[in-house]
Design a protein around this motif. Sequence first.
Motif, PDB file in Angstrom:
ATOM      1  N   HIS A  97       0.956  -1.133   0.003  1.00  0.00           N
ATOM      2  CA  HIS A  97       0.003   0.005  -0.061  1.00  0.00           C
ATOM      3  C   HIS A  97       0.781   1.232   0.017  1.00  0.00           C
ATOM      4  O   HIS A  97       0.234   2.346   0.331  1.00  0.00           O
ATOM      5  N   ALA A  98       2.226   1.171  -0.233  1.00  0.00           N
ATOM      6  CA  ALA A  98       2.988   2.312  -0.025  1.00  0.00           C
ATOM      7  C   ALA A  98       4.054   2.589  -1.039  1.00  0.00           C
ATOM      8  O   ALA A  98       5.235   2.544  -0.962  1.00  0.00           O
ATOM      9  N   LEU A  99       3.600   2.403  -2.187  1.00  0.00           N
ATOM     10  CA  LEU A  99       4.665   2.511  -3.397  1.00  0.00           C
ATOM     11  C   LEU A  99       4.781   4.156  -3.615  1.00  0.00           C
ATOM     12  O   LEU A  99       3.754   4.686  -3.978  1.00  0.00           O
ATOM     13  N   GLU A 100       6.172   4.523  -3.532  1.00  0.00           N
ATOM     14  CA  GLU A 100       6.254   5.978  -3.579  1.00  0.00           C
ATOM     15  C   GLU A 100       7.406   6.447  -4.471  1.00  0.00           C
ATOM     16  O   GLU A 100       7.678   7.768  -4.512  1.00  0.00           O
ATOM     17  N   SER A 101       8.107   5.347  -5.231  1.00  0.00           N
ATOM     18  CA  SER A 101       9.271   5.725  -5.931  1.00  0.00           C
ATOM     19  C   SER A 101       9.554   4.764  -7.047  1.00  0.00           C
ATOM     20  O   SER A 101       9.035   3.616  -6.704  1.00  0.00           O
ATOM     21  N   LEU A 102      10.062   5.159  -8.185  1.00  0.00           N
ATOM     22  CA  LEU A 102      10.361   4.436  -9.159  1.00  0.00           C
ATOM     23  C   LEU A 102      11.301   3.332  -8.764  1.00  0.00           C
ATOM     24  O   LEU A 102      11.620   2.301  -9.251  1.00  0.00           O
ATOM     25  N   GLN A 103      12.257   3.724  -8.193  1.00  0.00           N
ATOM     26  CA  GLN A 103      13.379   2.867  -7.538  1.00  0.00           C
ATOM     27  C   GLN A 103      12.855   1.514  -6.811  1.00  0.00           C
ATOM     28  O   GLN A 103      13.216   0.660  -7.055  1.00  0.00           O
ATOM     29  N   LEU A 104      11.686   1.874  -6.026  1.00  0.00           N
ATOM     30  CA  LEU A 104      11.094   0.890  -5.156  1.00  0.00           C
ATOM     31  C   LEU A 104      10.337  -0.075  -6.242  1.00  0.00           C
ATOM     32  O   LEU A 104      10.577  -1.330  -6.054  1.00  0.00           O
ATOM     33  N   ALA A 105       9.686   0.417  -7.078  1.00  0.00           N
ATOM     34  CA  ALA A 105       8.984  -0.135  -8.222  1.00  0.00           C
ATOM     35  C   ALA A 105       9.988  -1.092  -9.043  1.00  0.00           C
ATOM     36  O   ALA A 105       9.535  -2.409  -9.221  1.00  0.00           O
ATOM     37  N   ALA A 106      11.325  -0.628  -9.189  1.00  0.00           N
ATOM     38  CA  ALA A 106      11.854  -1.324 -10.191  1.00  0.00           C
ATOM     39  C   ALA A 106      12.541  -2.591  -9.131  1.00  0.00           C
ATOM     40  O   ALA A 106      12.657  -3.621  -9.822  1.00  0.00           O
ATOM     41  N   GLU A 107      12.926  -2.337  -7.906  1.00  0.00           N
ATOM     42  CA  GLU A 107      13.175  -3.496  -7.055  1.00  0.00           C
ATOM     43  C   GLU A 107      12.377  -4.470  -7.107  1.00  0.00           C
ATOM     44  O   GLU A 107      12.518  -5.571  -7.023  1.00  0.00           O
ATOM     45  N   LEU A 108      10.963  -4.037  -6.641  1.00  0.00           N
ATOM     46  CA  LEU A 108       9.933  -5.108  -6.527  1.00  0.00           C
ATOM     47  C   LEU A 108       9.796  -5.868  -7.827  1.00  0.00           C
ATOM     48  O   LEU A 108       9.596  -6.946  -7.808  1.00  0.00           O
ATOM     49  N   ASP A 109       9.873  -5.217  -9.089  1.00  0.00           N
ATOM     50  CA  ASP A 109       9.588  -5.624 -10.174  1.00  0.00           C
ATOM     51  C   ASP A 109      10.762  -6.862 -10.502  1.00  0.00           C
ATOM     52  O   ASP A 109      10.369  -8.031 -10.949  1.00  0.00           O
ATOM     53  N   LYS A 110      12.087  -6.478 -10.243  1.00  0.00           N
ATOM     54  CA  LYS A 110      12.964  -7.267 -10.287  1.00  0.00           C
ATOM     55  C   LYS A 110      13.020  -8.558  -9.378  1.00  0.00           C
ATOM     56  O   LYS A 110      12.941  -9.787  -9.795  1.00  0.00           O
ATOM     57  N   ARG A 111      12.582  -8.305  -8.265  1.00  0.00           N
ATOM     58  CA  ARG A 111      12.395  -9.455  -6.966  1.00  0.00           C
ATOM     59  C   ARG A 111      11.219 -10.612  -7.717  1.00  0.00           C
ATOM     60  O   ARG A 111      11.146 -11.667  -7.432  1.00  0.00           O
ATOM     61  N   CYS A 112       9.972  -9.761  -8.211  1.00  0.00           N
ATOM     62  CA  CYS A 112       8.961 -10.600  -8.525  1.00  0.00           C
ATOM     63  C   CYS A 112       9.294 -11.635  -9.832  1.00  0.00           C
ATOM     64  O   CYS A 112       8.893 -12.612  -9.830  1.00  0.00           O
ATOM     65  N   ALA A 113      10.206 -10.955 -10.500  1.00  0.00           N
ATOM     66  CA  ALA A 113      10.394 -11.718 -11.968  1.00  0.00           C
ATOM     67  C   ALA A 113      11.080 -12.816 -11.503  1.00  0.00           C
ATOM     68  O   ALA A 113      11.209 -13.897 -12.047  1.00  0.00           O
ATOM     69  N   ASN A 114      12.187 -12.599 -10.503  1.00  0.00           N
ATOM     70  CA  ASN A 114      13.197 -13.775  -9.930  1.00  0.00           C
ATOM     71  C   ASN A 114      12.056 -14.918  -9.440  1.00  0.00           C
ATOM     72  O   ASN A 114      12.604 -16.202  -9.494  1.00  0.00           O
TER      73      ASN A 114
END
Length: 226
Positions: free
Chosen positions: A97-114
């Motif tokens: 519920h607290a997405l507030e930066s593109l850097q965090l989005a990129a990290e989440l996306d990478k972790r989810c892809a793995n």
Amino acid sequence: MANISERIAEVQYRIEQACLRAGRLREEVQVIAVTKYVDAEITKQVLDAGCFHIGESRVQQAVPKWNQLGDKGIWHFIGHLQRNKAKEIVGRFEYLHALESLQLAAELDKRCANLDSKIKCFIQVNVSGEKTKFGISPVELNDFARSMANFSHIELAGLMTMAPNTPNREEVRPVFRELRRLQKELQRQHIAVPHLSMGMSQDFEIAIEEGATFVRLGSILVGTSS
């Protein structure tokens, strides 16, 4: 158990009344039981009482609870998340519920892809403009929401905000109303933001009247300590 069941019943009644006042269906509103201040046993009682959406905001306390109870509910990470902690919630929490930066989005996306998984994210918007609150500003929202298309493992769930903590509950109404306006603005541009996460123990009824679909309830529902 009886105490928690009674609390849940009282909250459900108040939600029903707020929905009636707003001309909404009760089914449109989901309750997230914020269990960050209570232990795993109380969290289990909440789940057993039929409240299946669980909200946590501290990784170090949340992960052990999830390890015990993760298969019994739907888990929401509702607090500020540092990028180096993203790996701890991916694969465990269905919602952030607290997405507030593109850097965090990129990290989440990478972790989810793995993990070949996805995570549903609310963009946190600092509607009130308080310096003590996290979130992007409303003027940044349009570009930020459009950028989510670059992350194939993030599903945009909606928008989230926190209202000011004030004894005059009506002072928070414009904050919730503005988040709803921002949602409509994005939807007019065909950006899917189906949900609004807003409203806590002290102001959830006003949030529902203004369009909340998820309310985050801690003290009123489960108390504040184990």
